[in-house]
Design a protein around this motif. Sequence first.
Motif, short mmCIF file in Angstrom:
data_model
loop_
_atom_site.label_atom_id
_atom_site.label_comp_id
_atom_site.label_asym_id
_atom_site.label_seq_id
_atom_site.Cartn_x
_atom_site.Cartn_y
_atom_site.Cartn_z
N LEU A 66 0.85 -1.19 0.00
CA LEU A 66 0.00 0.00 0.00
C LEU A 66 0.89 1.24 0.00
O LEU A 66 1.87 1.30 0.75
CB LEU A 66 -0.91 0.02 1.23
N HIS A 67 0.57 2.20 -0.85
CA HIS A 67 1.39 3.41 -0.97
C HIS A 67 0.77 4.64 -0.32
O HIS A 67 1.47 5.57 0.05
CB HIS A 67 1.62 3.73 -2.46
N CYS A 68 -0.57 4.68 -0.23
CA CYS A 68 -1.20 5.93 0.19
C CYS A 68 -2.55 5.67 0.84
O CYS A 68 -3.20 4.64 0.58
CB CYS A 68 -1.36 6.87 -1.01
N VAL A 69 -2.96 6.63 1.70
CA VAL A 69 -4.24 6.52 2.40
C VAL A 69 -4.79 7.93 2.61
O VAL A 69 -4.03 8.88 2.76
CB VAL A 69 -4.07 5.77 3.75
N ASP A 70 -6.12 8.06 2.57
CA ASP A 70 -6.74 9.35 2.93
C ASP A 70 -8.08 9.09 3.60
O ASP A 70 -8.79 8.13 3.27
CB ASP A 70 -6.91 10.25 1.70
N TRP A 71 -8.40 9.97 4.55
CA TRP A 71 -9.61 9.83 5.37
C TRP A 71 -10.56 10.95 4.97
O TRP A 71 -10.17 12.12 4.93
CB TRP A 71 -9.21 9.96 6.84
N ASN A 72 -11.81 10.61 4.67
CA ASN A 72 -12.76 11.58 4.13
C ASN A 72 -13.12 12.66 5.16
O ASN A 72 -13.67 12.35 6.21
CB ASN A 72 -14.04 10.85 3.69
N PRO A 73 -12.82 13.94 4.86
CA PRO A 73 -13.12 15.01 5.82
C PRO A 73 -14.62 15.27 5.99
O PRO A 73 -15.04 15.84 6.99
CB PRO A 73 -12.43 16.24 5.22
N HIS A 74 -15.43 14.83 5.02
CA HIS A 74 -16.88 15.06 5.09
C HIS A 74 -17.64 13.87 5.67
O HIS A 74 -18.76 14.02 6.15
CB HIS A 74 -17.45 15.36 3.70
N ASP A 75 -17.04 12.69 5.57
CA ASP A 75 -17.69 11.47 6.07
C ASP A 75 -16.61 10.59 6.70
O ASP A 75 -15.92 9.85 6.00
CB ASP A 75 -18.39 10.73 4.92
N VAL A 76 -16.46 10.67 8.03
CA VAL A 76 -15.32 10.02 8.69
C VAL A 76 -15.40 8.49 8.69
O VAL A 76 -14.51 7.83 9.20
CB VAL A 76 -15.12 10.54 10.13
N ASN A 77 -16.43 7.92 8.11
CA ASN A 77 -16.48 6.47 7.98
C ASN A 77 -15.71 5.97 6.77
O ASN A 77 -15.39 4.79 6.67
CB ASN A 77 -17.93 5.97 7.91
N LEU A 78 -15.42 6.87 5.83
CA LEU A 78 -14.82 6.43 4.57
C LEU A 78 -13.32 6.70 4.49
O LEU A 78 -12.85 7.80 4.72
CB LEU A 78 -15.52 7.12 3.39
N ILE A 79 -12.58 5.64 4.15
CA ILE A 79 -11.11 5.71 4.03
C ILE A 79 -10.72 5.16 2.66
O ILE A 79 -11.22 4.11 2.24
CB ILE A 79 -10.44 4.90 5.15
N LEU A 80 -9.82 5.88 1.98
CA LEU A 80 -9.32 5.45 0.67
C LEU A 80 -7.91 4.92 0.81
O LEU A 80 -7.11 5.48 1.57
CB LEU A 80 -9.23 6.65 -0.29
N THR A 81 -7.58 3.87 0.05
CA THR A 81 -6.21 3.38 -0.01
C THR A 81 -5.81 3.17 -1.47
O THR A 81 -6.64 2.85 -2.31
CB THR A 81 -6.06 2.04 0.74
N GLY A 82 -4.52 3.36 -1.75
CA GLY A 82 -4.00 3.13 -3.10
C GLY A 82 -2.79 2.21 -3.01
O GLY A 82 -2.04 2.25 -2.03
N SER A 83 -2.59 1.40 -4.05
CA SER A 83 -1.60 0.33 -3.92
C SER A 83 -0.82 0.06 -5.20
O SER A 83 -1.22 0.47 -6.30
CB SER A 83 -2.35 -0.95 -3.50
N ALA A 84 0.26 -0.71 -5.03
CA ALA A 84 1.04 -1.20 -6.17
C ALA A 84 0.23 -2.18 -7.01
O ALA A 84 0.63 -2.51 -8.13
CB ALA A 84 2.32 -1.85 -5.67
N ASP A 85 -0.93 -2.64 -6.50
CA ASP A 85 -1.78 -3.54 -7.30
C ASP A 85 -2.63 -2.79 -8.32
O ASP A 85 -3.50 -3.35 -8.95
CB ASP A 85 -2.65 -4.44 -6.40
N LYS A 86 -2.37 -1.46 -8.46
CA LYS A 86 -2.97 -0.58 -9.48
C LYS A 86 -4.41 -0.15 -9.14
O LYS A 86 -5.06 0.50 -9.95
CB LYS A 86 -2.97 -1.23 -10.88
N THR A 87 -4.91 -0.53 -7.96
CA THR A 87 -6.29 -0.16 -7.62
C THR A 87 -6.34 0.84 -6.48
O THR A 87 -5.39 0.98 -5.70
CB THR A 87 -7.13 -1.39 -7.19
N VAL A 88 -7.48 1.54 -6.42
CA VAL A 88 -7.85 2.35 -5.25
C VAL A 88 -9.01 1.63 -4.59
O VAL A 88 -9.92 1.15 -5.28
CB VAL A 88 -8.28 3.77 -5.68
N ARG A 89 -8.99 1.51 -3.28
CA ARG A 89 -10.09 0.85 -2.58
C ARG A 89 -10.68 1.77 -1.54
O ARG A 89 -9.97 2.57 -0.93
CB ARG A 89 -9.60 -0.47 -1.95
N MET A 90 -11.99 1.66 -1.39
CA MET A 90 -12.71 2.49 -0.41
C MET A 90 -13.24 1.57 0.69
O MET A 90 -13.95 0.60 0.42
CB MET A 90 -13.86 3.24 -1.09
#
Length: 466
Positions: free
Chosen positions: A296-320
């Motif tokens: 996993l290379h990156c992560v971000d936490w939604n400032p408008h909806d604290v239940n949602l977290i994004l991750t990005g990876s070397a597997d070429k996908t973004v996951r929520m």
Amino acid sequence: MKGKVTEPSVNDRYTQWKSLVPVLYDWLANHNLVWPSLSCRWGPQLDQATYKNRQRLYLSEQTDGSVPNTLVIANCEVVKPRVAAAEHISQFNEEARSPFVKKYKTIIHPGEVNRIRELPQNSKIVATHTDSPDVLIWDIEAQPNRHAVLGATNSRPDLLLTGHQDNAEFALAMCPSEPFVLSGGKDKSVILWSIQDHISSLASDPGSARSPGSGGSNAKHASKVGGSNDKPTDSPSVEPRGIYQGHEDTVEDVQFCPSSAQEFCSVGDDSCLILWDARSGNSPVVKVEKAHDADLHCVDWNPHDVNLILTGSADKTVRMFDRRNLTSGGVGSPIHKFEGHNEAVLCVQWSPDKSSVFGSSAEDGLLNIWDHEKIGKKQESVGSKLPNAPPAGLFFRHAGHRDKVVDFHWNTSDPWTIVSVSDDCGSTGGGGTLQIWRMIDLIYRPEEEVLAELDKFKSHVLTCPA
């Protein structure tokens, strides 16, 4: 090259993109960088005028050693919406610097700048990561402007955050509500600091807490920063508030929960996403194994909806992920997988302007803008049956970079405005490209509103004399 036959070459894709700039963008500025910048961040807005706003921009210069590595503070003129003429924004020279970006100050950085983060509570304070265990804190107004020539001594950080046992190169975050800093590194640790005391002393007594970079310091602590040839600096240091253990490999990114200074998350090369709470000890609250199929290379936490977290990876996908339901059968269970990149994802960030929108950039040179609310909508389910249909949720693709997009940042002062930077060493043999851009508002505004405006425009065209 197997399996990539249908992919247009980077140059073909770029040529096609450039021809569409007048149609797709409200504004775009292209700035050629002599040296790559691995990070780009918006600073505070300085002033507003009729047609444009002036704002700080933080960049870096990752050099080959013939001149020092630098942290660059620039002033950027951001043109307001619906001001720039369509025919002008695409007429730029890729080899030229933009008139909208002007260097304001140069700090000679001990080692290359891997990551830059600004402190929300104090717009003068910036943190940087380099190839060392320490986090460097800079008071950019107090630091003197330096001339980056071979042999010049390093600028001295105003503060060092110590505690990592090995290099901490990328994972760095600032808390939105408190002057807390979070970092992760090769020692597999996540570390939390508070810089409150030092900020107050810098602000309240500039005489006694003069910036070390300004030629003097009353610091008691000396610490060595950067490569082995660097001399020890006279910078004060801060010990950690907490050291959090739970990863099995390098921590690549960290992020605070937008609603709590005590909660944060981290991702790493162990394919794990971990949630932490400083109030409940130094162990993970939730550890999500196999959040992706690779590092996993990156992560971000939604400032408008604290239940949602994004991750990005070397597997070429973004996951929520939804933090209320992170795993299933012991492994990561994302709400959705976003598949629109051909190479490793390097950066993800939620939009400050709409809660369901986010961007992702990758080694494929693309910066994709997604809206998770569009997934499963009627028009999309029809479109997805067509050949070459865009991936679910994707509604804009910025293809202005010709090499890996290493960082981007949404502008909180100017809605829908993004700065992005690519490291062009692989394609043009050196340097980088900085772009500041805003897609045309017809793309993201509500459909009924856009159709009504186009209808008015149509009536106007029909009444115009031939």
